[in-house]
Design an enzyme around this catalytic site. Structure first.
Site, mmCIF file in Angstrom:
data_model
loop_
_atom_site.group_PDB
_atom_site.id
_atom_site.type_symbol
_atom_site.label_atom_id
_atom_site.label_comp_id
_atom_site.label_asym_id
_atom_site.label_seq_id
_atom_site.Cartn_x
_atom_site.Cartn_y
_atom_site.Cartn_z
ATOM 1 N N LYS A 1 0.782 -1.586 0.299
ATOM 2 C CA LYS A 1 0.347 0.173 -0.023
ATOM 3 C C LYS A 1 0.749 1.030 0.013
ATOM 4 O O LYS A 1 1.002 2.267 -0.233
ATOM 5 C CB LYS A 1 -1.091 0.253 1.246
ATOM 6 C CG LYS A 1 -1.775 -0.561 1.497
ATOM 7 C CD LYS A 1 -2.885 -0.885 2.500
ATOM 8 C CE LYS A 1 -4.430 -2.327 1.764
ATOM 9 N NZ LYS A 1 -4.702 -1.876 3.486
ATOM 10 N N SER B 1 -0.773 2.181 6.910
ATOM 11 C CA SER B 1 -1.022 1.385 8.251
ATOM 12 C C SER B 1 -1.974 0.425 7.456
ATOM 13 O O SER B 1 -3.302 1.177 6.778
ATOM 14 C CB SER B 1 -1.716 1.864 9.601
ATOM 15 O OG SER B 1 -1.492 1.133 10.417
ATOM 16 N N ASP B 2 -1.987 -1.191 8.294
ATOM 17 C CA ASP B 2 -2.815 -1.810 7.577
ATOM 18 C C ASP B 2 -2.899 -2.930 9.200
ATOM 19 O O ASP B 2 -2.662 -2.736 9.706
ATOM 20 C CB ASP B 2 -2.060 -2.780 6.870
ATOM 21 C CG ASP B 2 -3.734 -3.910 6.005
ATOM 22 O OD1 ASP B 2 -4.552 -3.389 5.132
ATOM 23 O OD2 ASP B 2 -3.508 -4.610 5.799
ATOM 24 N N THR B 3 -4.313 -3.267 9.671
ATOM 25 C CA THR B 3 -4.564 -3.835 10.149
ATOM 26 C C THR B 3 -5.463 -5.005 9.904
ATOM 27 O O THR B 3 -6.402 -5.163 8.640
ATOM 28 C CB THR B 3 -5.276 -2.546 11.098
ATOM 29 O OG1 THR B 3 -5.269 -2.221 11.383
ATOM 30 C CG2 THR B 3 -6.307 -3.681 12.977
#
Length: 204
Positions: A63, A84-86
């Site tokens: 990303k 950011s990624d969760t």
């Protein structure tokens, strides 16, 4: 040194958390019609045998790569880019965003009465340099009745959220215990993010 960063995320929660840190930011997200060459669904596809930690770090990196290309393509001024990624993990199983209400209900039923992990990876690109961090938290869900699951899904809150819930919303009523980073569970771990921003020279 720019006095702002780009946030490559459409999450209002991440914007709120950056505001809380006092960091000036501008959004760097795909156009409504989609940017040419960007395929978010392909980026978020889980590879066979991929463990949750590797998955969330890989997706965050991809990303960020896409955001860097987007900035260059649009001819925008240079500034650090934050991404950011969760993801939610139960054992090795990865729980991303539900496809629909029925999928959300299945996820919540599987998470009910158990403890799962919430992994949030964050990465910051500054010119040619990239720094990254990973936040891992644990969340325990109480046992849920089918009616509780259906009522929650019907609020619409689970859609668009990893694991089909938002800790800052109504799902808080299902969580007797959590450990780790509350902001990380929301989608942007503030301690780790502040560390990365300090590395970029921002007074956080």
């Amino acid at each position: 040194m720019p006095d702002f960063i780009y946030l490559a995320s459409q999450s209002p929660r991440r914007r709120q958390l950056l505001d809380q840190l006092g960091v000036r930011h501008e959004l760097l997200v795909p156009n409504v019609d989609g940017d040419m060459g960007e395929d978010a669904e392909a980026i978020e596809e889980v590879h066979p045998g991929e463990v949750p930690t590797a998955y969330v770090q890989r997706v965050t990196g991809l990303k960020l790569d896409a955001a860097m290309a987007r900035r260059a393509r649009r001819g925008l001024p240079e500034a650090p880019i934050l991404c950011s990624d969760t993801t939610v993990a139960l054992g090795r199983a990865i729980y991303g965003k539900p496809d629909d209400a029925a999928h959300a209900a299945r996820m919540l039923t599987e998470l009910a009465g158990r403890t799962h992990r919430v992994l949030t990876a964050v990465a910051l690109q500054m010119g040619a340099r990239r720094v990254a961090a990973l936040s891992v938290s644990r969340v325990t869900f109480a046992a849920l009745t089918p009616q509780q699951v259906d009522d929650y899904v019907n609020t619409g809150e689970p859609l668009g959220k990893a694991g089909a819930y938002g800790v800052q919303g109504r799902a808080a009523a299902f969580i007797p215990q959590l450990s780790g980073s509350y902001s990380g569970i929301m989608g942007l771990p503030m301690y780790e993010t502040a560390q990365l921003l300090r590395a970029a020279g921002f007074p956080v």
